[in-house]
Motif scaffolding. Structure first.
Motif, PDB file in Angstrom:
ATOM      1  N   ALA A  83     -30.647 -37.522 -43.321  1.00  0.00           N
ATOM      2  CA  ALA A  83     -31.608 -37.849 -44.005  1.00  0.00           C
ATOM      3  C   ALA A  83     -32.235 -38.778 -45.440  1.00  0.00           C
ATOM      4  CB  ALA A  83     -30.887 -36.318 -45.139  1.00  0.00           C
ATOM      5  N   LEU A  84     -31.065 -39.153 -45.683  1.00  0.00           N
ATOM      6  CA  LEU A  84     -30.443 -40.521 -46.874  1.00  0.00           C
ATOM      7  C   LEU A  84     -31.512 -42.031 -45.553  1.00  0.00           C
ATOM      8  CD1 LEU A  84     -27.052 -41.523 -48.408  1.00  0.00           C
ATOM      9  CD2 LEU A  84     -29.433 -39.701 -49.308  1.00  0.00           C
ATOM     10  N   PHE A  85     -31.414 -42.046 -44.601  1.00  0.00           N
ATOM     11  CA  PHE A  85     -31.871 -42.953 -43.940  1.00  0.00           C
ATOM     12  C   PHE A  85     -33.471 -42.857 -43.615  1.00  0.00           C
ATOM     13  CE2 PHE A  85     -32.108 -45.893 -40.446  1.00  0.00           C
ATOM     14  CZ  PHE A  85     -32.861 -46.435 -40.599  1.00  0.00           C
ATOM     15  N   SER A  86     -33.151 -41.514 -43.320  1.00  0.00           N
ATOM     16  CA  SER A  86     -35.354 -40.704 -43.093  1.00  0.00           C
ATOM     17  C   SER A  86     -36.391 -40.927 -44.805  1.00  0.00           C
ATOM     18  CB  SER A  86     -35.132 -39.012 -43.150  1.00  0.00           C
ATOM     19  OG  SER A  86     -36.539 -39.187 -42.672  1.00  0.00           O
ATOM     20  N   LEU A  87     -35.119 -40.372 -45.857  1.00  0.00           N
ATOM     21  CA  LEU A  87     -36.258 -40.813 -47.026  1.00  0.00           C
ATOM     22  C   LEU A  87     -36.455 -42.422 -46.718  1.00  0.00           C
ATOM     23  CD1 LEU A  87     -34.133 -38.751 -49.637  1.00  0.00           C
ATOM     24  CD2 LEU A  87     -36.620 -38.122 -48.654  1.00  0.00           C
ATOM     25  N   ALA A  88     -35.349 -42.895 -46.850  1.00  0.00           N
ATOM     26  CA  ALA A  88     -35.510 -44.575 -47.235  1.00  0.00           C
ATOM     27  C   ALA A  88     -36.584 -45.142 -46.146  1.00  0.00           C
ATOM     28  CB  ALA A  88     -34.185 -45.521 -46.203  1.00  0.00           C
ATOM     29  N   ARG A  89     -36.717 -44.852 -45.216  1.00  0.00           N
ATOM     30  CA  ARG A  89     -38.035 -45.802 -44.566  1.00  0.00           C
ATOM     31  C   ARG A  89     -39.634 -44.780 -45.143  1.00  0.00           C
ATOM     32  NH1 ARG A  89     -37.040 -47.322 -39.768  1.00  0.00           N
ATOM     33  NH2 ARG A  89     -35.420 -47.460 -37.990  1.00  0.00           N
ATOM     34  N   LYS A  90     -39.406 -44.025 -45.235  1.00  0.00           N
ATOM     35  CA  LYS A  90     -40.758 -42.907 -45.937  1.00  0.00           C
ATOM     36  C   LYS A  90     -40.833 -43.649 -47.022  1.00  0.00           C
ATOM     37  CE  LYS A  90     -42.458 -39.130 -48.126  1.00  0.00           C
ATOM     38  NZ  LYS A  90     -42.959 -40.367 -49.576  1.00  0.00           N
ATOM     39  N   GLY A  91     -39.956 -44.259 -48.050  1.00  0.00           N
ATOM     40  CA  GLY A  91     -40.091 -44.934 -49.050  1.00  0.00           C
ATOM     41  C   GLY A  91     -40.326 -46.096 -49.402  1.00  0.00           C
ATOM     42  N   ILE A  92     -39.779 -46.960 -47.723  1.00  0.00           N
ATOM     43  CA  ILE A  92     -39.971 -48.498 -48.041  1.00  0.00           C
ATOM     44  C   ILE A  92     -41.265 -48.049 -47.178  1.00  0.00           C
ATOM     45  CG2 ILE A  92     -39.644 -50.336 -46.079  1.00  0.00           C
ATOM     46  CD1 ILE A  92     -36.506 -49.562 -47.365  1.00  0.00           C
ATOM     47  N   GLY A  93     -41.700 -47.421 -46.276  1.00  0.00           N
ATOM     48  CA  GLY A  93     -43.451 -47.525 -45.644  1.00  0.00           C
ATOM     49  C   GLY A  93     -44.224 -47.835 -47.048  1.00  0.00           C
ATOM     50  N   GLU A  94     -44.314 -46.777 -48.289  1.00  0.00           N
ATOM     51  CA  GLU A  94     -45.291 -47.195 -49.075  1.00  0.00           C
ATOM     52  C   GLU A  94     -44.713 -48.355 -50.066  1.00  0.00           C
ATOM     53  OE1 GLU A  94     -43.506 -43.484 -51.035  1.00  0.00           O
ATOM     54  OE2 GLU A  94     -44.399 -41.864 -49.699  1.00  0.00           O
ATOM     55  N   LEU A  95     -43.844 -48.636 -49.843  1.00  0.00           N
ATOM     56  CA  LEU A  95     -42.911 -49.799 -51.109  1.00  0.00           C
ATOM     57  C   LEU A  95     -44.327 -51.128 -50.238  1.00  0.00           C
ATOM     58  CD1 LEU A  95     -39.628 -49.639 -52.136  1.00  0.00           C
ATOM     59  CD2 LEU A  95     -41.581 -49.113 -53.177  1.00  0.00           C
ATOM     60  N   CYS A  96     -44.015 -51.125 -49.052  1.00  0.00           N
ATOM     61  CA  CYS A  96     -44.656 -51.956 -48.115  1.00  0.00           C
ATOM     62  C   CYS A  96     -45.986 -51.966 -48.351  1.00  0.00           C
ATOM     63  CB  CYS A  96     -44.033 -52.079 -46.709  1.00  0.00           C
ATOM     64  SG  CYS A  96     -42.789 -52.728 -46.075  1.00  0.00           S
ATOM     65  N   GLU A  97     -46.775 -50.993 -48.201  1.00  0.00           N
ATOM     66  CA  GLU A  97     -48.141 -51.107 -48.874  1.00  0.00           C
ATOM     67  C   GLU A  97     -48.371 -51.222 -49.710  1.00  0.00           C
ATOM     68  OE1 GLU A  97     -52.264 -50.495 -48.476  1.00  0.00           O
ATOM     69  OE2 GLU A  97     -51.094 -50.213 -46.926  1.00  0.00           O
ATOM     70  N   ILE A  98     -47.755 -50.954 -51.446  1.00  0.00           N
ATOM     71  CA  ILE A  98     -47.700 -51.565 -52.072  1.00  0.00           C
ATOM     72  C   ILE A  98     -47.483 -53.239 -52.373  1.00  0.00           C
ATOM     73  CG2 ILE A  98     -46.833 -51.383 -54.797  1.00  0.00           C
ATOM     74  CD1 ILE A  98     -46.200 -48.671 -54.258  1.00  0.00           C
ATOM     75  N   GLN A  99     -46.784 -53.942 -51.943  1.00  0.00           N
ATOM     76  CA  GLN A  99     -47.223 -54.891 -51.163  1.00  0.00           C
ATOM     77  C   GLN A  99     -47.754 -56.184 -51.197  1.00  0.00           C
ATOM     78  OE1 GLN A  99     -43.298 -55.559 -48.573  1.00  0.00           O
ATOM     79  NE2 GLN A  99     -41.772 -55.461 -50.613  1.00  0.00           N
ATOM     80  N   ARG A 100     -48.419 -55.641 -50.101  1.00  0.00           N
ATOM     81  CA  ARG A 100     -49.116 -56.365 -49.447  1.00  0.00           C
ATOM     82  C   ARG A 100     -50.977 -56.043 -50.397  1.00  0.00           C
ATOM     83  NH1 ARG A 100     -47.649 -52.943 -44.591  1.00  0.00           N
ATOM     84  NH2 ARG A 100     -48.795 -51.326 -45.274  1.00  0.00           N
ATOM     85  N   VAL A 101     -50.912 -55.061 -50.346  1.00  0.00           N
ATOM     86  CA  VAL A 101     -51.673 -54.570 -52.033  1.00  0.00           C
ATOM     87  C   VAL A 101     -51.693 -56.169 -53.154  1.00  0.00           C
ATOM     88  CG1 VAL A 101     -53.440 -53.278 -53.420  1.00  0.00           C
ATOM     89  CG2 VAL A 101     -52.760 -52.410 -51.013  1.00  0.00           C
ATOM     90  N   ALA A 102     -50.574 -55.871 -53.408  1.00  0.00           N
ATOM     91  CA  ALA A 102     -50.636 -57.063 -54.202  1.00  0.00           C
ATOM     92  C   ALA A 102     -50.330 -58.295 -54.324  1.00  0.00           C
ATOM     93  CB  ALA A 102     -48.913 -56.726 -55.237  1.00  0.00           C
ATOM     94  N   ALA A 103     -49.944 -58.890 -52.817  1.00  0.00           N
ATOM     95  CA  ALA A 103     -50.230 -59.423 -52.656  1.00  0.00           C
ATOM     96  C   ALA A 103     -51.085 -60.726 -52.184  1.00  0.00           C
ATOM     97  CB  ALA A 103     -49.019 -60.254 -51.518  1.00  0.00           C
ATOM     98  N   GLY A 104     -52.873 -59.325 -51.457  1.00  0.00           N
ATOM     99  CA  GLY A 104     -53.994 -59.968 -51.455  1.00  0.00           C
ATOM    100  C   GLY A 104     -54.201 -59.923 -49.984  1.00  0.00           C
ATOM    101  N   GLY A 105     -52.844 -58.739 -48.716  1.00  0.00           N
ATOM    102  CA  GLY A 105     -53.034 -58.525 -47.520  1.00  0.00           C
ATOM    103  C   GLY A 105     -52.549 -59.295 -47.621  1.00  0.00           C
TER     104      GLY A 105
END
Length: 238
Positions: free
Chosen positions: A216-238
């Motif tokens: 359950a923790l791992f599933s939450l982590a995958r979801k959260g890191i997926g969202e963080l990666c999208e924030i990273q991509r926007v911040a870094a300009g793609g």
């Protein structure tokens, strides 16, 4: 309900602000709720002695907390004359995480040092550091490409990190300090953008925890890191 009124699978408000320092080749202010980490990536010509003549670069990290990052003033480690074991462990984790997604040969014999300075701590400083560090590293390597210092992009993938834990019997994502200090179990997950595992640190704090709870923790982590990666991509300009 969690102390922050978040649902179990909800991140704290996250921002990754770039260009926050004038001189570093890459910089990012990573904010996870009340946790704030200033990250800078600095280019140095040359590599440590153990890599000289091998035709590859190096990515390393340093981590520290400012004296008033917490409720009471902490002594500067430089004043004590040595780093704590916690500091050494965290900065090694950050370095390993960044090297896992970097083609060191593409850097040539150059080193990028990523400094992570905690301005304010409210849980998750190491995971915020890793997430912001990738953005700073991405910007620094883009500078190298734009200046034609290197010919090939050394960044192979994204990497981000998040904490999860069992609080009041419930698996939750992105613990703040109040949850972390009262968690029955907690874990830090470092994953690539592709979802591959770089590192997992999991500890039973008040009790052991089951395979189902870990899943359950791992599933939450995958979801959260997926969202963080999208924030990273926007911040870094793609």
């Amino acid at each position: 309900m969690r102390p922050s009124d978040r649902t179990p699978d909800l991140l704290r408000p996250v921002t990754l602000e770039t260009g926050v320092t004038r001189y570093a080749e890459g910089s990012c202010l990573a904010t996870f709720g009340h946790t704030k980490v200033l990250v800078t990536a600095s280019l140095e010509e040359g590599v440590p002695g153990f890599l000289r003549g091998k035709g590859q670069g190096w990515v390393t990290a340093e981590y520290g907390m400012l004296p008033r990052a917490t409720h009471t003033r902490g002594r500067r480690e430089a004043a004590a004359g040595k780093q704590s074991g916690r500091t050494q462990e965290i900065q090694r984790l950050i370095g390993r995480s960044l090297r896992a997604v970097t083609d060191l040969k593409a850097l040539g014999e150059r080193q990028i040092t990523v400094d992570c300075d905690v301005l304010q701590a409210d849980g998750g400083t190491r995971t915020a550091s890793i997430t912001g560090a990738w953005v700073a590293l991405r910007l620094a390597t883009r500078y190298l490409l734009e200046e034609r210092i290197i010919a090939a992009d050394p960044i192979l993938d994204q990497v981000a990190a998040i904490s999860c834990g069992i609080f009041a019997g419930t698996p939750v994502l992105d613990l703040d300090y109040e949850e972390d200090s009262n968690a029955e179990a907690d874990a830090n997950f470092v994953l690539t953008g592709a979802g591959d595992i770089v590192e997992v640190q999991a500890t039973g704090e008040k009790r052991g925890f089951s395979q189902a709870e870990f899943d359950a923790l791992f599933s939450l982590a995958r979801k959260g890191i997926g969202e963080l990666c999208e924030i990273q991509r926007v911040a870094a300009g793609g």
